[in-house]
Design an enzyme around this catalytic site. Structure first.
Site, short mmCIF file in Angstrom:
data_model
loop_
_atom_site.label_atom_id
_atom_site.label_comp_id
_atom_site.label_asym_id
_atom_site.label_seq_id
_atom_site.Cartn_x
_atom_site.Cartn_y
_atom_site.Cartn_z
N LYS A 258 0.87 -1.15 -0.08
CA LYS A 258 -0.12 -0.04 0.01
C LYS A 258 0.92 1.26 0.02
O LYS A 258 0.58 2.06 -0.85
CB LYS A 258 -0.81 0.21 1.30
N GLU B 39 10.35 -4.99 4.70
CA GLU B 39 10.25 -6.10 4.33
C GLU B 39 10.03 -6.42 3.01
O GLU B 39 10.71 -6.79 1.98
CB GLU B 39 9.39 -7.00 5.14
N GLY C 146 -5.21 -1.93 4.78
CA GLY C 146 -4.25 -2.90 4.17
C GLY C 146 -4.97 -4.41 4.69
O GLY C 146 -5.33 -5.19 3.74
N ARG C 147 -5.41 -4.47 5.77
CA ARG C 147 -6.02 -5.72 6.29
C ARG C 147 -7.35 -5.76 5.56
O ARG C 147 -8.24 -6.70 5.78
CB ARG C 147 -5.93 -5.96 7.79
N GLU D 79 -5.19 -6.49 14.57
CA GLU D 79 -4.48 -5.15 14.38
C GLU D 79 -5.66 -4.08 14.51
O GLU D 79 -5.42 -3.09 14.59
CB GLU D 79 -4.00 -5.12 12.83
N HIS E 116 -6.84 -32.93 17.19
CA HIS E 116 -5.70 -33.90 18.06
C HIS E 116 -4.48 -32.75 18.41
O HIS E 116 -3.67 -33.32 18.76
CB HIS E 116 -5.37 -34.70 16.83
N LYS F 174 8.97 -0.86 14.46
CA LYS F 174 9.73 -0.40 13.39
C LYS F 174 10.61 0.49 13.52
O LYS F 174 11.93 0.53 12.89
CB LYS F 174 8.50 0.19 12.30
O1 LIG Z 1 1.07 -2.51 2.29
P1 LIG Z 1 2.00 -2.35 3.07
O2 LIG Z 1 1.99 -0.58 3.03
O3 LIG Z 1 3.44 -2.56 2.42
O4 LIG Z 1 2.15 -2.43 4.58
C1 LIG Z 1 2.00 -3.87 5.02
C2 LIG Z 1 1.41 -4.17 6.52
O5 LIG Z 1 2.17 -3.15 7.38
C3 LIG Z 1 1.17 -2.76 8.39
O6 LIG Z 1 1.15 -1.46 8.06
C4 LIG Z 1 1.73 -3.16 9.67
O7 LIG Z 1 2.73 -2.86 9.76
C5 LIG Z 1 -0.18 -3.41 7.93
O8 LIG Z 1 -1.36 -2.84 8.33
C6 LIG Z 1 -0.14 -3.54 6.60
O9 LIG Z 1 -0.94 -4.39 6.09
#
Ligand SMILES: O=P(O)(O)OC[C@H]1O[C@](O)(CO)[C@@H](O)[C@@H]1O
Length: 563
Positions: free
Chosen positions: A215, A221, A287-288, A373, A404, A528
């Site tokens: 987003k 990452e 995002g979620r 979240e 199980h 972060k």
């Molecule tokens: O889509 P992006 O901006 O890479 O963010 C990834 C995820 O990181 C977050 O901001 C949490 O760190 C989430 O809310 C989001 O889904």
């Protein structure tokens, strides 16, 4: 329009009435067995249909009175007003001053012009991107879109994390039976290099298309993995003699093998991706809450546009039901209100989601981000402190695997774990074993578990089986452990859309009762920020000295052991 102040749920008359009701139930003794015996209509009164999903709430610790009081609580906390505000695009995400419009992602094209938010025709914008994605997906699926050496795309690699990963992976796994174009997808999310290493193993770069999903397009990452996959792709293509490694040929390879999904299209261009191959969405999609936006591009390619449209229609069916059904009759709202009932009155700290289909094996993981979240917060949307527990832990595993592993605790532990069971009448893979329909064996387990949890087994029943007296207590099941059964026909794209929308709205209802802004996520920021400060300390003594004693000692351990 200004967002109204959150209500302190615990100070409402409805809360007081629920507390008195809870105390009365406890005093009388809660017994699902008795409640079923006393009311022959209990099941029909607590059975609901939303979209094409069937819900049985009768094995919950609720009575007619509870339903009425929970609906009163929802009204007292402004669920109806906030629901209307959300669907209308008001800025109910106050800490980020944003509209919350994931429901607009599934509005039909006929509604263009009907939802203007912040000067934008939201439905027109959504369909402009959908149409571009559908056209792109068709080109990839048909083989018209080819890699730099002219080969058809057979593999997707989707790079994203959190909301830019969990939804697509979950849906990809859930809808595998509908993947009909001979294209598979691997999802890379963790910054741990092991994730990428394993995912690109055995991949032919000439037939691979990479989708970078972020987003913000700033996530550490995702951008790290994206750069690494870009380097891997260019190296591999060069080693295969497909490109000569010149800037020009590298750019051509990137154009053929990389596309992106983001709200930050300028940053996508800076990464070297042609804006033609980028698909946008908007800051009013959390995002979620984004799997049904451009974030679902991998799904559109793998499943095809028609199935993605069915997926969106499933969301829409639940949206319409949730938006238009009075609270007492609204199973979506009631499930959210029941969660409040269990968390705040019974003290439940967790909630299990137990799918009786292996295809939903990533659904609990997906729900963890959606729910936790969203509602794992201690202040309300006006900054005041929440005065009751919020945000239970969601968890689960599919089917008999969970039985199980951890069902022991759900049956006989001394903590309450409300559980949602999700099952489908039809399987994509019918099987017989010695004349036994294996799907029926599976469904028999679903029904057995919910029955055992509700009605338990008394000491008398255990004794009647000839159990030695000393182990009778260990074999008693108290029962009265609440479950909701969600039954569907078949796990189709439509049904999956319904399930996702169901939990989105459950999360909304809980957040509203608690007065929480379910659409921000400030709780992920500090870690972060600190990671940026700490990482240099692996090599820099000054940065090391600035750390707390524990962190310093851990880094010293690392320095001593790193080869
Ligand atoms: O889509 P992006 O901006 O890479 O963010 C990834 C995820 O990181 C977050 O901001 C949490 O760190 C989430 O809310 C989001 O889904």
């Amino acid at each position: 329009m200004a967002v109204s102040a959150p209500v302190d749920a615990t100070k409402t008359l409805a809360w007081e009435a629920l507390k008195a009701h809870y105390d009365a139930l406890q005093a009388e003794g809660i017994s699902l067995k008795d409640w079923f015996a006393a009311d022959p209509d209990r099941v029909s009164k607590l059975t609901f249909q939303a979209g094409d999903l069937h819900f049985d709430l009768s094995k919950n610790l609720i009575t007619d009175e509870t339903v009425k009081l929970l609906a009163d609580l929802g009204r007292a906390c402004g669920v109806e007003e906030r629901r209307a505000a959300m669907f209308a695009g008001e800025h109910i995400n106050t800490t980020e001053d944003r509209a919350v419009l994931h429901t607009a992602l599934r509005r039909p094209a006929e509604q263009k012009g009907q939802l203007i938010v912040d000067g934008q025709d939201v439905v027109a914008d959504v369909h402009e991107v959908l149409d571009r994605m559908y056209a792109f997906a068709e080109r990839v699926r048909s083989g018209e879109w080819r890699g730099v050496t002219g080969k058809k795309i057979e593999h997707l690699v989707s790079i994203g994390i959190g909301g830019s990963d969990l939804g697509p992976v979950m849906a990809y796994e859930a809808l595998r039976p509908y993947a009909d174009a001979g294209i598979d997808c691997r999802y890379i999310s963790n910054i741990d290099p092991n994730d990428m290493a394993e995912k690109v193993k055995g991949l032919d770069p000439e037939t691979t298309l990479v989708i970078i999903v972020s987003k913000t397009f700033t996530t550490l990452e995702t951008l790290t993995n994206a750069r690494e996959v870009k380097a891997w792709m260019l190296e591999q293509l060069k080693a295969a003699g497909a490109i000569d490694g010149s800037d020009e040929q590298n750019a051509e390879a990137i154009a053929k093998h990389f596309v992106a999904v983001s709200t930050a299209l300028d940053l996508v261009a800076d990464f070297g991706i042609d804006p033609e191959n980028a698909f946008g969405f908007w800051n009013w999609v959390g995002g979620r809450y984004s799997v049904d936006s451009a974030v679902g591009l991998s799904l559109i390619i793998v499943l095809g546009p028609e199935r993605f449209q069915q997926f969106l229609a499933g969301f829409r069916a639940i949206d319409e039901y949730f938006e238009n059904t009075p609270l007492e009759e609204n199973v979506v709202a009631l499930m959210g209100l029941m969660n409040v009932w269990y968390v705040n009155f019974f003290g439940a700290d967790t909630h299990a989601v137990l799918p009786y289909t292996q295809y939903l094996h990533r659904f609990p993981a997906y729900l963890q981000q959606l729910t936790m979240e969203s509602n794992g917060k201690q202040v309300r949307w006006d900054g005041s402190a929440v005065t009751c527990h919020t945000g239970e832990v969601f968890w689960g595993e599919p089917g008999t695997n969970g039985q199980h592993a951890f069902y022991q605790l759900i049956h006989q532990g001394n903590v309450m774990v409300p559980a949602d069971f999700i099952a489908f009448a039809n399987t994509h893979n019918p099987a017989q074993d010695n004349g036994q329909d294996v799907h029926e064996l599976f469904l028999g387990n679903f029904l057995a578990q919910t029955k055992a949890l509700a009605f338990g087994k008394t000491a008398e029943e255990v004794r009647a089986e000839g159990t030695p007296e000393e182990i009778v207590p260990a074999r008693v099941f108290t029962g009265n452990r609440p479950t909701t059964s969600i039954f569907g026909d078949t796990l189709t794209p439509f049904a999956l859309g319904e399930l996702i929308a169901l939990y989105e709205h459950i999360t909304f209802v809980q957040g509203t009762v608690w007065g929480i802004d379910s659409y921000d996520q400030w709780g992920v920021e500090l870690g972060k920020q600190l990671a940026k400060q700490i990482t240099p300390a692996f090599h820099d003594d000054e940065a090391l000295a600035a750390q707390d004693a524990s962190t310093r000692a851990l880094i010293e351990y690392y320095r001593a052991h790193r080869q």
